[in-house]
Design an enzyme around this catalytic site. Structure first.
Site, PDB file in Angstrom:
ATOM      1  N   ASP A  53       0.777  -1.255   0.000  1.00  0.00           N
ATOM      2  CA  ASP A  53       0.000   0.000   0.000  1.00  0.00           C
ATOM      3  C   ASP A  53       0.809   1.306   0.000  1.00  0.00           C
ATOM      4  O   ASP A  53       1.797   1.422   0.724  1.00  0.00           O
ATOM      5  CB  ASP A  53      -0.853   0.101   1.264  1.00  0.00           C
ATOM      6  CG  ASP A  53      -1.569  -1.162   1.630  1.00  0.00           C
ATOM      7  OD1 ASP A  53      -1.464  -2.149   0.903  1.00  0.00           O
ATOM      8  OD2 ASP A  53      -2.247  -1.148   2.673  1.00  0.00           O
ATOM      9  N   GLU A 235     -10.508  -2.271   4.386  1.00  0.00           N
ATOM     10  CA  GLU A 235      -9.152  -1.782   4.627  1.00  0.00           C
ATOM     11  C   GLU A 235      -8.987  -0.376   4.037  1.00  0.00           C
ATOM     12  O   GLU A 235      -9.785   0.066   3.209  1.00  0.00           O
ATOM     13  CB  GLU A 235      -8.119  -2.731   3.984  1.00  0.00           C
ATOM     14  CG  GLU A 235      -8.155  -4.136   4.590  1.00  0.00           C
ATOM     15  CD  GLU A 235      -7.065  -5.067   4.089  1.00  0.00           C
ATOM     16  OE1 GLU A 235      -6.473  -5.764   4.922  1.00  0.00           O
ATOM     17  OE2 GLU A 235      -6.817  -5.111   2.872  1.00  0.00           O
TER      18      GLU A 235
HETATM   19  C1  FRU Z   1      -3.912  -3.589   2.717  1.00  0.00           C
HETATM   20  C2  FRU Z   1      -3.298  -4.004   4.034  1.00  0.00           C
HETATM   21  C3  FRU Z   1      -3.641  -3.015   5.131  1.00  0.00           C
HETATM   22  C4  FRU Z   1      -2.520  -3.212   6.110  1.00  0.00           C
HETATM   23  C5  FRU Z   1      -1.357  -3.470   5.205  1.00  0.00           C
HETATM   24  C6  FRU Z   1      -0.339  -4.408   5.764  1.00  0.00           C
HETATM   25  O1  FRU Z   1      -3.260  -4.089   1.608  1.00  0.00           O
HETATM   26  O2  FRU Z   1      -3.704  -5.305   4.377  1.00  0.00           O
HETATM   27  O3  FRU Z   1      -4.926  -3.190   5.679  1.00  0.00           O
HETATM   28  O4  FRU Z   1      -2.337  -2.098   6.930  1.00  0.00           O
HETATM   29  O5  FRU Z   1      -1.871  -3.993   4.005  1.00  0.00           O
HETATM   30  O6  FRU Z   1       0.803  -4.466   4.954  1.00  0.00           O
END
Ligand code: FRU
Length: 515
Positions: A53, A235
């Site tokens: 992300d 998310e």
């Molecule tokens: C989304 C996610 C988020 C989390 C991160 C962990 O892709 O699962 O919810 O904070 O990636 O790397």
């Protein structure tokens, strides 16, 4: 009909002779070039190792920051850090050292960053407004022990515009009462109430909080348990006000990524349109709307504090089912191009459109082909060196057409629009390397594009070494897909199946490398 398109400079670039820095010809400079197979040439990717992300998107003092979920030891997901890059134009990026490392509270998961102009946090010194990062701590030990309270929210600040960071000694600033998925805080400043507003996700809904100083947070409300898509965990939320284009009306948009449960499989990003009264987000929208209908745009959020007030979005150009299997060796995955979000009224509906930022236009330099008319019932075959690093623009009043990108090995990527099913289709099932995971190339992907209008569609396509981004009608319909052709595509076949309507290929332009 076969057209050979002549090409001037591009061949030289592809052979690897890149011009050195023009301004300082006598200085020895380290010229970073990334030319490994599949390395995006005008999309952001980490120099090496695993990325997911985008995090902490914030503009401050002439710099756009791009932090990102980063595992510096391997090309698969692992203990998360915040990687960091900066840009003055959202197009050219400079890699910076890792900004945030895991600590005793846990790994550093996704979150946001703000410029604390009024020094509400008290972190500022000698008139310097601190940059404050707000992120999720993920405590592995807690998860392994079977507890539910292992995700909490923490903050860190920087007084040198992101060069160095100090974690707040009072972390975590939001504890956890036993919610398993409790993460990804996005914060913005609300001038009228002189408060920060924080949105995070808690499994199947979003939660809102307010704070005067970024340290003490007061819970406000929940949204979404019974609205939108719920095929997977929520998310990476993002809540922001946005004006309806061409009017004075202001609405609020809440972006929510969901994993899994996206229309074409795996994870994807939905959005809600509504209002926010500083306590609650209210939307009567029941059905999900998707920011991008392609397979590879996830966890995207927008910049805080942009200088021109534009709402700029960047997404992670991958999808969890195969994200750690894609056939790159040195690094894994890239970001979408930065896109400007606009809320448009189309008929009776409001639609959040996304379109590449104007700054990218300066990369579209050399014309590789232009002004080709595809008459009803005909096709054109263009052979274009450098097709795999290009911007393609066409205008079509035909609703039945296809574009086939092909290489010398016969690998094809097909994009087609069909007026009977009202769909846009991307077929990457024979696009190149697909066997690294069964979910990558097992089916065609479709985007419903609603009742077709009677006029002309404008289409913009960005093709890089391992991705395609398709923007229909200024970004009303968008599809983003990764692809891994064994050799670059060099042929484009445009087929017009309509009996009466034309397609006009305006141009294919080379996109300069940003590295
Ligand atoms: C989304 C996610 C988020 C989390 C991160 C962990 O892709 O699962 O919810 O904070 O990636 O790397």
């Amino acid at each position: 009909m076969k057209i050979k398109v002549t090409l001037f400079v591009l061949g030289i670039m592809l052979m690897g002779c890149r011009e050195q820095n023009k301004e300082k010809p006598n200085e020895i400079q380290e010229v970073k070039r990334y030319t490994e197979q599949y390395r995006p040439q005008f999309h952001f990717s980490p120099p090496e190792k695993w990325m997911n992300d985008p995090n902490g998107l914030v503009y401050n003092d002439g710099i756009y920051h791009l932090f990102y979920q980063y595992y510096p030891e391997d090309i698969v997901w692992g203990p998360m850090h915040w990687g960091h890059a900066i840009s003055s134009d959202l197009v050219h990026w400079e890699h910076k050292p890792i900004a945030l490392y895991p600590d005793e509270h846990g790994l550093i998961f996704s979150g946001s960053a703000v410029v604390d102009k009024n020094n509400t946090s008290g972190f500022g010194k000698e008139g310097v407004a601190p940059l404050v990062a707000i992120f999720t701590y993920h405590l592995m030990e807690g998860e392994k022990a079977g507890r539910d309270d292992f995700q909490t929210q923490g903050i860190a600040f920087s007084l040198d515009n992101g060069e160095s960071w100090t974690k707040y000694e009072g972390n975590p600033v939001i504890g956890n009462d036993g919610i398993r998925d409790f993460r990804d805080p996005k914060v913005f400043w609300h001038e009228e109430s002189q408060k920060w507003i924080l949105t995070l996700v808690a499994g199947d809904h979003a939660k809102f909080y307010a704070s005067k100083n970024l340290k003490e947070w007061e819970y406000l409300s929940d949204f979404g348990k019974a609205q939108g898509a719920h095929g997977g965990v929520w998310e990476c939320p993002d809540l922001f006000p946005i004006q309806v284009a061409g009017s004075d009306e202001e609405k609020w948009v809440l972006i929510i990524s969901i994993n899994p449960g996206a229309p074409n499989g795996g994870c994807g990003t939905q959005y809600f349109i509504g209002d926010f009264d500083w306590e609650k987000f209210i939307s009567d929208q029941q059905e999900p709307l998707w920011i991008d209908q392609g397979a590879d745009n996830y966890a995207g959020v927008t910049y805080n504090n942009t200088p021109d007030g534009k709402r700029i979005f960047i997404g992670w150009m991958s999808n969890w089912p195969y994200a750690d299997k894609t056939p790159t060796k040195k690094w894994r995955s890239a970001m979408t191009v930065p896109r400007e979000l606009t809320l448009k009224k189309i008929g009776d509906d409001l639609v959040l459109t996304s379109y590449p930022v104007g700054q990218l236009d300066k990369l579209a330099s050399q014309v590789l082909a232009e002004d080709v008319q595809i008459a009803p019932g005909t096709s054109e075959t263009l052979s274009v060196d450098g097709l795999n690093q290009s911007q393609i623009q066409f205008e079509t009043s035909s609703r039945d057409f296809s574009l086939t990108f092909e290489n010398d090995l016969g690998e094809t990527l097909i994009l087609a629009m069909d007026s009977q099913s009202y769909t846009l289709m991307v077929d990457r099932t024979k696009s190149g390397k697909i066997d690294f995971n069964p979910e990558f190339g097992n089916k065609k992907h479709f985007a419903p594009i609603g009742m077709l209008n009677d006029g002309t569609y404008q289409v913009k396509i960005l093709l890089d070494w391992s991705s395609i981004e398709i923007f229909m009608d200024g970004g009303v319909n968008v599809m983003t897909e990764q692809l891994f052709p064994t050799e670059p595509y060099t042929t484009l076949i445009l087929e017009n199946a309509s009996k009466e309507s034309e397609i006009h290929l305006e141009s294919i332009k080379h996109m300069e490398s940003v590295w």
